[in-house]
Design a protein around this motif. Structure first.
Motif, PDB file in Angstrom:
ATOM      1  N   ALA A 126       0.835  -1.202   0.000  1.00  0.00           N
ATOM      2  CA  ALA A 126       0.000   0.000   0.000  1.00  0.00           C
ATOM      3  C   ALA A 126       0.868   1.250   0.000  1.00  0.00           C
ATOM      4  CB  ALA A 126      -0.902  -0.014   1.225  1.00  0.00           C
ATOM      5  N   PRO A 127       0.477   2.259  -0.769  1.00  0.00           N
ATOM      6  CA  PRO A 127       1.279   3.489  -0.838  1.00  0.00           C
ATOM      7  C   PRO A 127       1.201   4.331   0.437  1.00  0.00           C
ATOM      8  CG  PRO A 127      -0.602   3.598  -2.361  1.00  0.00           C
ATOM      9  CD  PRO A 127      -0.591   2.235  -1.780  1.00  0.00           C
ATOM     10  N   ARG A 155      -8.861   9.932   2.644  1.00  0.00           N
ATOM     11  CA  ARG A 155      -7.898   8.833   2.709  1.00  0.00           C
ATOM     12  C   ARG A 155      -7.751   8.211   1.322  1.00  0.00           C
ATOM     13  NH1 ARG A 155     -10.824   6.029   7.768  1.00  0.00           N
ATOM     14  NH2 ARG A 155     -12.527   6.346   6.304  1.00  0.00           N
ATOM     15  N   ASP A 156      -6.574   7.664   1.065  1.00  0.00           N
ATOM     16  CA  ASP A 156      -6.304   7.112  -0.267  1.00  0.00           C
ATOM     17  C   ASP A 156      -7.138   5.845  -0.480  1.00  0.00           C
ATOM     18  OD1 ASP A 156      -5.025   6.769  -2.782  1.00  0.00           O
ATOM     19  OD2 ASP A 156      -3.767   5.227  -1.855  1.00  0.00           O
ATOM     20  N   MET A 157      -7.905   5.827  -1.553  1.00  0.00           N
ATOM     21  CA  MET A 157      -8.833   4.721  -1.808  1.00  0.00           C
ATOM     22  C   MET A 157      -8.093   3.409  -2.057  1.00  0.00           C
ATOM     23  SD  MET A 157     -12.183   4.762  -2.093  1.00  0.00           S
ATOM     24  CE  MET A 157     -12.912   6.029  -3.094  1.00  0.00           C
ATOM     25  N   LEU A 158      -7.015   3.481  -2.839  1.00  0.00           N
ATOM     26  CA  LEU A 158      -6.259   2.275  -3.173  1.00  0.00           C
ATOM     27  C   LEU A 158      -5.705   1.628  -1.896  1.00  0.00           C
ATOM     28  CD1 LEU A 158      -5.149   0.482  -5.434  1.00  0.00           C
ATOM     29  CD2 LEU A 158      -3.117   1.921  -5.474  1.00  0.00           C
ATOM     30  N   THR A 159      -5.148   2.487  -1.027  1.00  0.00           N
ATOM     31  CA  THR A 159      -4.609   1.979   0.229  1.00  0.00           C
ATOM     32  C   THR A 159      -5.699   1.286   1.049  1.00  0.00           C
ATOM     33  OG1 THR A 159      -3.089   3.831   0.242  1.00  0.00           O
ATOM     34  CG2 THR A 159      -3.372   2.637   2.318  1.00  0.00           C
ATOM     35  N   GLN A 169      -3.397   9.814  -6.453  1.00  0.00           N
ATOM     36  CA  GLN A 169      -4.296   8.839  -5.852  1.00  0.00           C
ATOM     37  C   GLN A 169      -5.018   8.126  -6.994  1.00  0.00           C
ATOM     38  OE1 GLN A 169      -4.434  12.222  -4.568  1.00  0.00           O
ATOM     39  NE2 GLN A 169      -2.971  11.594  -2.998  1.00  0.00           N
ATOM     40  N   TRP A 170      -4.502   6.966  -7.339  1.00  0.00           N
ATOM     41  CA  TRP A 170      -4.970   6.274  -8.550  1.00  0.00           C
ATOM     42  C   TRP A 170      -6.466   6.035  -8.570  1.00  0.00           C
ATOM     43  CZ3 TRP A 170      -0.567   2.094  -9.012  1.00  0.00           C
ATOM     44  CH2 TRP A 170       0.632   2.739  -9.366  1.00  0.00           C
ATOM     45  N   LEU A 171      -7.019   5.799  -7.399  1.00  0.00           N
ATOM     46  CA  LEU A 171      -8.468   5.558  -7.345  1.00  0.00           C
ATOM     47  C   LEU A 171      -9.191   6.691  -6.622  1.00  0.00           C
ATOM     48  CD1 LEU A 171      -8.537   1.739  -6.541  1.00  0.00           C
ATOM     49  CD2 LEU A 171      -8.847   2.846  -8.746  1.00  0.00           C
ATOM     50  N   PRO A 224     -18.191   3.461  -5.017  1.00  0.00           N
ATOM     51  CA  PRO A 224     -18.614   2.211  -4.362  1.00  0.00           C
ATOM     52  C   PRO A 224     -18.301   0.976  -5.199  1.00  0.00           C
ATOM     53  CG  PRO A 224     -20.474   3.719  -4.648  1.00  0.00           C
ATOM     54  CD  PRO A 224     -19.316   4.353  -5.296  1.00  0.00           C
ATOM     55  N   PHE A 225     -18.078   1.175  -6.496  1.00  0.00           N
ATOM     56  CA  PHE A 225     -17.803   0.024  -7.339  1.00  0.00           C
ATOM     57  C   PHE A 225     -16.449  -0.610  -7.057  1.00  0.00           C
ATOM     58  CE2 PHE A 225     -20.913   1.961 -10.434  1.00  0.00           C
ATOM     59  CZ  PHE A 225     -21.902   1.072 -10.086  1.00  0.00           C
ATOM     60  N   TYR A 226     -15.499   0.183  -6.520  1.00  0.00           N
ATOM     61  CA  TYR A 226     -14.175  -0.414  -6.300  1.00  0.00           C
ATOM     62  C   TYR A 226     -14.231  -1.548  -5.273  1.00  0.00           C
ATOM     63  CZ  TYR A 226     -12.722   3.763  -8.856  1.00  0.00           C
ATOM     64  OH  TYR A 226     -12.591   4.739  -9.796  1.00  0.00           O
ATOM     65  N   PRO A 227     -14.692  -1.261  -4.053  1.00  0.00           N
ATOM     66  CA  PRO A 227     -14.755  -2.394  -3.103  1.00  0.00           C
ATOM     67  C   PRO A 227     -15.759  -3.471  -3.527  1.00  0.00           C
ATOM     68  CG  PRO A 227     -15.729  -0.413  -2.147  1.00  0.00           C
ATOM     69  CD  PRO A 227     -15.070   0.011  -3.416  1.00  0.00           C
TER      70      PRO A 227
END
Lengths: 275, 546, 303
Positions: free
Chosen positions: A33-34, A61-65, A52-54, A242-245
Motif C-alpha cells: 500500500a502506498p 484517505r487514499d482509496m487504493l490503500t 491517488q490512482w483511485l 462504491p464500485f471499487y470495493p
C-alpha cells in the motif's frame, strides 16, 4: 496450461491469477500500500488522478490503500471462518459417518437445528446480542457454516464407509484415526476441496453483507463490505467509488467460483470413466 | 426389391470407436460382420469389454455417450440404418427393432406405471389405438406367465419382482410386433431358478411369433439354449462364429474351447481331508438386522482345518449375512461361534488382534475392495505391519513373495490399485488376506464379478494355495459349478436357514433334497437340450406332486 | 416441531447468550442502579424458561410486546412491513421461477452447446457477485445514466399498484437476476442427472424423440428436485431481500430488522426473526411434501 494433469481453461487460469493476487495483497498489505490505512493524504472525494490512482474517500484517505488493507481484513476474516467451519464440519461429519448409531443421530439433529433458520438472520440475532468484535464474528459465522460442511462431509464419508476397503480395514481392527485419515480423507478430498472454495465464497459474501449492513467489521477497521456501505451515498451522484470495493468482492468470488467449477468438471469426468 | 433369401439384417465391417476422458480413442468393436435371417436367433458371446453390448445397440443405430459408429453398414430390409435420417431411424426403434435391457429395474421409469411404458411406443408412433394396445399388452403379460395379467400393468416398477420386470420388458419390446429383438444380458441379474423361467418365457415368445433376435450374453450355456447361431467376440473382434451345435461340439479356436470347457464338471469330487481338527464351529446361532426379523435361524456347522466349506443359496437366502455374523460386522443374537478352540465374541470390537488376524475375508467386488489411493505395497504391507510389527524391509520382501504366489510381477508393488484390472485386483485382495497368515479365509462370491475364464484362474489359485498352506476356506456362492469343483463340504441355505448340509458326495448324489435338486437342475449346462430337459422334468414333477 | 425448535433458537439467541441485554440497551448510560431497574422492567430477573413460555404464548397470539426503541406495539410496526416484503418477494418470484426453470430445461436439452456454455458463464458470474453490487450497477446505469427508474423504492400506503410495480422494479430486477441464476443452474443439474439414467437410454431405444423424452420421462422424475430447487431459492430470496431492501431503502421487514439489530430493539428482532424462520421452514416443508408426491416409491411408503 496444465495443472494436476488436467487442462486449464481460460476461466480457471483467470481464477487462479485473481486468487493469487488477492492472497499477495492480504499477506503483504503494509508493504504494497502506498499510504497508511487511516492516513489522510489529500482532500475528500478526489476523483482518480496520478497521485491517488483511485481517488480519495469522504475523509481524504487514499482509496487504493484502503482497498488493499480491506483485502487483508475481508479475506483474512473469511479464511479464518472457513477454516474453522471446515475443521469442525469435517471432523464431526466423518465421525458421524463412521460411528453411525446414536452419535450420528445426535449430531445430525443438532445440525438440522442450526439449519432451521436462514444463516444471515441467525447471524443477525447472535451479533445483535454478542456485539460485533472480530473474534465473535469469526466464531459465529464459522460455527453456523460448519453445519453445511457437516452435511457434505457426512454424505461423502457415508459413500466411502460402505466401500469394501473400509470394511476390510475395520475387520483388520484399525482404529477410528486410521480409517478417518488414511482410508476416507484421501478419497473424500476432491469434493471437499471444491466445497472449500464454495464455502469460502459464501462466508466471504456473508461477512461482507453483514459489514454492508453495519453489523460486521466496525470502524476504524475496514473491510470491503463496510467500505461499500460508507461509499454508497455517492452512487446517486454518479460516482463510481462504491464500485471499487464491491467490484473487488465480486472479482474474488468469481475467481474462486471459476476454480471450483473447473475442479468439479474434472471430478465429473473422472466419474464418467467407469460408465 | 429384396429377394426373399436376403437376410433381414446384414451387418458389414462394423467398427465402433470409444474416447476416454483423456481424449484417447480406441476401437471397442473392430470390423464385425454378421447376417440375421428371419426367425433366427444369433447369440453374441464374450467377456465384459468384448464389445458385445455395443454390437447389440449398434443394430438400433445407437451408440452410448463417448462412443461413435465409425465404419461399416447395417442393412435392414436393404436400407442402411447408419445412413437413414434421424426421424426414420427413430421410427424403426421400438417398432421394427426392439431392445430388452440387462437391468429392467433401472430401465423402467420409476415414476410411471408399467402399462403406460409398455404401450408407449405403439401409442406414440400411432401404430394402434390405446385400448387395443392395452388389450394386446394384457395378452402378452398372460403369454409371458405374469401374475394377474389384467391388473399387472397398473403396478409401478418398484412393486414387482426382478424376474417379472424382465418379462414386462419383453412384453414392451413385443408390443409393436418387431422384426428383430435385441436381448442384452436379460437374465444376468436374476437368480438361477428365476433365470430358467424367464429364459423359457423368452424362447416361447420368439418361437410363437417367429421373431428374429440378437441374444447378447457372457454365458455360453444360456445362449446355447436359445440361439441357432453363435458368434464369439473378444476385444471387439470376432473370434469364431457358426451354428450353436457346431460351436458347442467342435470349437475351432482355443478361446472358444476354453469357454466350452469351463463349465465341464469334474468326474470325481474332491477328497475329504483325513479327520481334520475343527477350525470353526457354529452352534445354534441366530442373527438379525432388526429386532423384529430373524434373518438367520439356528445355524450349525463345523469347518475342519484345511477344508473348503461352501455355503450356497440364492440372493436373499442369508448366506452373506452369515459371513457378516462370523466376521462380527453383524453381531449375532444368540448361539456360539468357536474359533481355534476359543469362543469368538459377537462384536468386532471385542475380538482380540490374534482372532482378527486368523480370520480374513475376500469380498465380491474387487473394484471397491481396494482403496484406489493406495499402492499395492500399501495394501499388502499394512496387515504385516499391523499384526506383526514387521520392519519395512521385511514387509517389502514378504510382499514380493506374496505377489509371486499370486503370479503377479514385482513391478506391481508400486502400482496404484486403481490402475489394475478386475482379476489383478482380486489377486491383490487374496494377497492382502494371506499377508495376515490366517487359518481361515471367507470368500464371498469372489468370482461372480469376474469374467468366467478369469474367475476360473482365481479358483485354481485358491486351490493351489490351500494345498501349500493348509488354509481353510468358507466359500459363499450362488454358483453350484464352483461348489462342485472346489468344495469338500456344502451347506444349502434358504430363507435364513440351512436346509441341508454334508459332503459334496452326499449332497450332489441322489437322493437329493428337493430344493437342492431344483437348484442343481437350474444351472445351465453346455448342451443345447438342457432347457428342454429341465422344463420337461418340472412338468412331470409337478404332475407327480399334487 | 421444527417451528418450535426455531422459536427456541430465536429466544435463546437473543436472550440467553452471554452478553447482557440490559447493558446492551443502555450502552454508555449504564449505571448499576438503572441497569437493575431496567432488568426488573424487562423481567430479566425471572427464570429463563418462564420468560420463554410467556414469550411463546404471546407470540402465538401475534403479540410480540412493544418496541424498546419507540414504544410502539411491535405487531403494528411489523405488519405493513411484512406486506411490503411479501409483495417484493412475490413480484420477483413470479418472474424468476418460470424464467429459471425454462432456461434450465433449455440448457439441459442443449447440453454442451454454445448457448449452454454462455449461460453457464453468465450465471456463474451472477451468483458470485454480491446482491448490492448488482443493485449498484443497475442504479448506476438505469437510474443515474438513463434515468428510467428511481433508485429509492419509497412506497407507502397510498401508492397505487402501478406506481408500486414501477418503484420496486429495480429491487425486483436485482432479486430476479440473483435467484434466476441459482435456480437455473440447479434445474439444469437435476435434469442432467436424470438424463443419464438407464431408463432415458431405454426411451431413446424405444424410438422417442428428445422433446418427448424430456417431457414424458425426465420431467416427472425431475419434478421433485425442481420444486426443491424452487423452494430453496425462495428461502434464499428471504435473505436476499434483506440486503436489497437496504440498498433501495425499501420499507420492508429486512430493513426493519437491520435497524432493530443496530438499536438492540430485541422484541422487534425476535418478531422479524420468527417471521423469517416461519417462511423458511414452510418453504422447506412444501419442498419435502412435493418430493414425496412426485415419487411413487415415497408416495406408497407414506400411504
Amino acid at each position: 496450461m496444465q495443472l494436476l494433469g488436467h487442462k486449464l481453461g481460460w476461466t480457471a487460469t483467470f481464477g487462479i491469477v485473481v486468487v493469487a493476487i488477492n492472497l499477495c495483497l492480504m499477506l503483504f498489505a503494509p508493504w504494497i500500500a502506498p499510504h497508511g490505512q487511516n492516513q489522510i493524504v489529500a482532500d475528500a472525494w478526489l476523483t482518480p488522478n496520478s497521485q491517488q490512482w483511485l481517488g480519495t474517500d469522504d475523509l481524504g484517505r487514499d482509496m487504493l490503500t484502503r482497498l488493499i488493507f480491506g483485502a487483508r481484513m475481508s479475506i483474512g476474516l473469511a479464511l479464518s471462518a472457513t477454516l474453522l467451519c471446515f475443521a469442525l464440519g469435517v471432523s464431526t461429519g466423518f465421525t458421524a459417518a463412521i460411528a453411525g448409531g446414536w452419535v450420528d443421530t445426535l449430531l445430525s439433529r443438532l445440525v438440522d437445528l442450526l439449519l432451521s433458520m436462514p444463516l444471515l438472520i441467525f447471524a443477525f440475532m447472535i451479533l445483535s446480542v454478542m456485539g460485533t468484535a472480530i473474534p465473535v464474528l469469526i466464531l459465529t459465522v464459522g460455527i453456523l457454516n460448519s453445519a453445511i460442511v457437516y452435511r457434505l462431509a457426512r454424505s461423502v464419508a457415508m459413500g466411502i464407509v460402505v466401500q469394501d476397503y473400509v470394511e476390510a480395514a475395520r475387520l483388520r481392527g484399525e482404529g477410528l484415526g486410521w480409517i478417518m485419515l488414511r482410508e476416507i480423507l484421501p478419497n473424500a478430498a476432491p469434493p471437499l476441496l471444491a466445497e472449500f472454495g464454495l464455502r469460502f465464497c459464501f462466508t466471504f459474501l456473508l461477512i461482507a453483507a453483514l459489514s454492508f449492513l453495519g453489523l460486521g467489521v466496525q470502524p476504524p477497521n475496514a473491510d470491503w463490505g463496510s467500505m461499500v456501505k460508507d461509499l454508497s451515498g455517492m452512487i446517486s451522484l454518479g460516482s463510481s467509488a462504491p464500485f471499487y470495493p464491491a467490484g473487488a468482492i465480486a472479482l474474488l468470488t468469481i475467481g474462486v467460483n471459476f476454480i471450483v467449477d473447473w475442479l468439479l468438471s474434472i471430478q465429473s469426468r473422472g466419474h464418467g470413466e467407469g460408465a | 426389391m429384396i429377394a426373399p433369401s436376403d437376410p433381414l439384417l446384414r451387418v458389414l465391417g462394423l467398427s465402433v470407436q470409444a474416447v476416454d476422458r483423456r481424449g484417447n480413442a480406441s476401437l471397442i468393436v473392430d470390423d464385425v460382420s454378421y447376417d440375421l435371417q428371419r426367425g433366427e436367433v444369433l447369440g453374441l458371446i464374450g467377456e465384459s469389454g468384448a464389445g458385445k453390448s455395443t454390437v447389440g445397440l449398434a443394430a438400433l443405430g445407437f451408440a452410448r455417450r463417448g462412443c461413435e459408429l465409425v465404419r461399416g453398414s447395417e442393412f435392414f430390409h436393404g436400407r442402411d440404418i447408419r445412413q437413414m435420417p434421424a426421424t426414420e431411424r427413430r421410427q424403426l426403434r421400438g417398432a421394427k427393432i426392439a431392445y430388452i435391457a440387462q437391468s429392467a429395474a433401472a430401465a423402467f421409469n420409476p415414476a410411471k406405471t408399467l402399462m403406460e411404458q409398455v404401450i408407449e411406443t405403439v401409442a406414440f408412433h400411432g401404430l394402434m389405438p390405446v385400448d387395443q394396445a392395452q388389450m394386446d399388452a394384457i395378452a402378452l403379460f398372460d403369454a409371458l406367465g405374469l401374475p394377474h395379467p389384467q391388473s399387472f400393468g397398473n403396478a409401478y416398477p418398484h412393486q414387482v419382482s426382478g424376474g417379472q420386470l424382465q418379462r414386462a420388458m419383453a412384453a414392451m419390446a413385443m408390443m409393436a410386433n418387431p422384426d428383430i429383438l435385441i436381448f442384452d444380458e436379460p437374465t444376468t441379474a436374476l437368480d438361477v431358478t428365476t433365470q430358467v423361467e424367464v429364459l423359457a418365457a423368452f424362447r416361447n415368445l420368439i418361437r410363437q411369433k417367429h421373431t428374429a433376435a440378437l441374444y447378447v450374453s457372457h454365458d455360453l450355456a444360456v445362449v446355447a439354449q436359445i440361439a441357432d447361431h453363435i458368434m464369439v467376440l473378444r476385444h471387439g473382434k470376432v473370434v469364431e462364429s457358426g451354428t450353436a451345435a457346431r460351436i458347442l461340439q467342435s470349437p475351432q479356436q482355443d478361446y472358444t474351447r476354453r469357454l466350452v470347457r469351463e463349465r465341464a464338471s469334474p468326474t470325481e469330487f474332491r477328497k475329504q481331508p483325513d479327520a481334520a481338527p475343527p477350525v470353526l464351529t457354529i452352534t445354534r446361532m441366530d442373527a438379525n438386522y432388526t429386532k423384529a426379523s430373524r434373518t438367520l435361524r439356528d445355524i450349525n456347522l463345523t469347518i475342519g482345518m484345511g477344508e473348503t466349506f461352501a455355503i450356497v443359496g440364492e440372493s436373499g437366502s442369508g448366506k452373506s449375512t452369515l459371513a457378516r455374523a462370523i466376521t462380527g460386522l453383524l453381531p449375532r443374537a444368540t448361539g456360539d461361534i468357536a474359533f481355534l478352540g476359543e469362543t469368538l465374541p459377537p462384536r468386532l470390537a471385542q475380538r482380540s488382534k490374534r482372532q482378527l488376524q486368523m480370520l480374513q475375508m475376500v469380498t465380491q467386488m474387487p473394484d471397491t475392495a481396494l482403496n484406489p489411493h493406495q499402492s499395492v505395497l500399501d495394501v499388502i504391507g499394512r496387515p504385516m505391519a499391523f499384526y506383526f510389527n514387521h520392519s519395512p524391509a521385511i514387509v517389502r520382501a514378504r510382499a514380493i513373495e506374496l505377489l509371486a504366489q499370486m503370479d503377479l510381477p514385482e513391478s506391481f508393488l508400486h502400482r496404484r490399485t486403481g490402475e489394475l484390472s478386475g482379476g489383478q485386483k482380486q489377486r491383490v485382495c487374496i494377497a492382502r488376506a494371506l499377508a495376515a497368515e490366517p487359518k481361515l479365509i471367507i470368500c464371498d462370491e469372489v468370482t461372480s464379478a469376474l469374467d468366467p475364464l478369469i474367475g476360473e484362474e482365481i479358483m485354481q489359485l485358491l486351490q493351489r494355495l490351500q494345498q501349500t498352506t493348509g488354509i481353510a476356506y468358507i466359500f459363499i456362492t450362488h454358483d453350484l459349478g464352483i461348489v462342485r469343483r472346489m468344495a469338500h463340504k456344502v451347506a444349502v441355505m434358504l430363507k435364513g436357514e440351512i436346509i441341508t448340509q454334508g459332503t459334496i458326495a452326499q449332497i450332489f448324489s441322489p437322493p437329493f433334497h428337493p430344493y437342492t435338486e431344483k437348484l442343481l437342475t437350474s444351472v445351465p449346462q453346455m448342451r443345447a437340450d438342457w432347457l428342454d430337459d429341465v422344463l420337461a422334468n418340472r412338468v412331470t414333477s409337478q404332475l407327480q406332486t399334487p | 416441531m421444527t417451528l418450535f425448535v426455531a422459536s427456541l433458537l430465536i429466544f435463546a439467541g437473543t436472550e440467553w447468550l452471554p452478553g447482557d441485554l440490559a447493558s446492551a440497551i443502555l450502552q454508555n448510560n449504564a449505571t448499576p442502579s438503572n441497569l437493575a431497574a431496567l432488568r426488573a422492567q424487562l423481567g430479566l430477573d425471572r427464570p429463563i424458561a418462564q420468560r420463554y413460555l410467556e414469550w411463546l404464548n404471546h407470540a402465538l397470539h401475534f403479540d410480540f410486546g412493544t418496541s424498546l426503541a419507540n414504544g410502539q406495539v411491535v405487531i403494528a410496526e411489523v405488519a405493513p412491513r411484512l406486506e411490503n416484503t411479501l409483495f417484493l418477494a412475490a413480484y420477483a418470484a413470479i418472474i424468476a421461477v418460470p424464467l429459471a426453470v425454462g432456461l434450465g430445461l433449455l440448457a439441459a436439452i442443449w447440453q454442451g452447446s454454445f448457448l449452454d456454455r454462455i449461460i453457464n458463464l453468465l450465471t456463474l458470474t451472477v451468483i458470485s457477485v454480491p446482491e448490492y453490487f448488482l443493485a449498484y450497477i443497475l442504479i448506476h446505469y438505469l437510474t443515474v445514466s438513463l434515468g428510467w427508474f428511481p433508485s429509492l423504492a419509497n412506497v407507502n400506503t397510498v401508492t397505487t399498484l402501478a406506481q408500486r410495480l414501477y418503484l420496486t422494479f429495480l429491487p425486483m430486477l436485482t432479486l430476479v437476476m440473483v435467484i434466476t441464476a441459482h435456480m437455473m443452474r440447479m434445474t439444469r443439474a437435476s435434469i442432467l442427472s436424470i438424463m443419464a439414467s438407464p431408463y432415458i437410454e431405454m426411451a431413446y431405444l424405444k424410438g422417442l424423440p428428445t422433446w418427448r423424452i424430456v417431457i414424458a420421462h425426465a420431467l416427472p422424475n425431475a419434478l421433485g428436485p425442481i420444486v426443491n430447487v424452487i423452494a430453496i431459492n425462495l428461502a434464499y430470496l428471504i435473505v436476499g431481500v434483506v440486503l436489497v431492501e437496504n440498498v433501495f431503502v425499501y420499507p420492508g421487514l429486512g430493513q426493519l430488522m437491520v435497524d432493530a439489530v443496530t438499536k438492540h430493539d430485541v422484541p422487534v428482532v425476535q418478531a422479524c426473526g420468527l417471521i423469517f424462520a416461519v417462511a423458511f421452514i414452510l418453504l422447506n416443508l412444501v419442498a419435502d411434501v412435493v418430493a414425496i408426491i412426485s415419487n411413487p416409491r415415497l408416495r406408497y411408503r407414506a400411504a
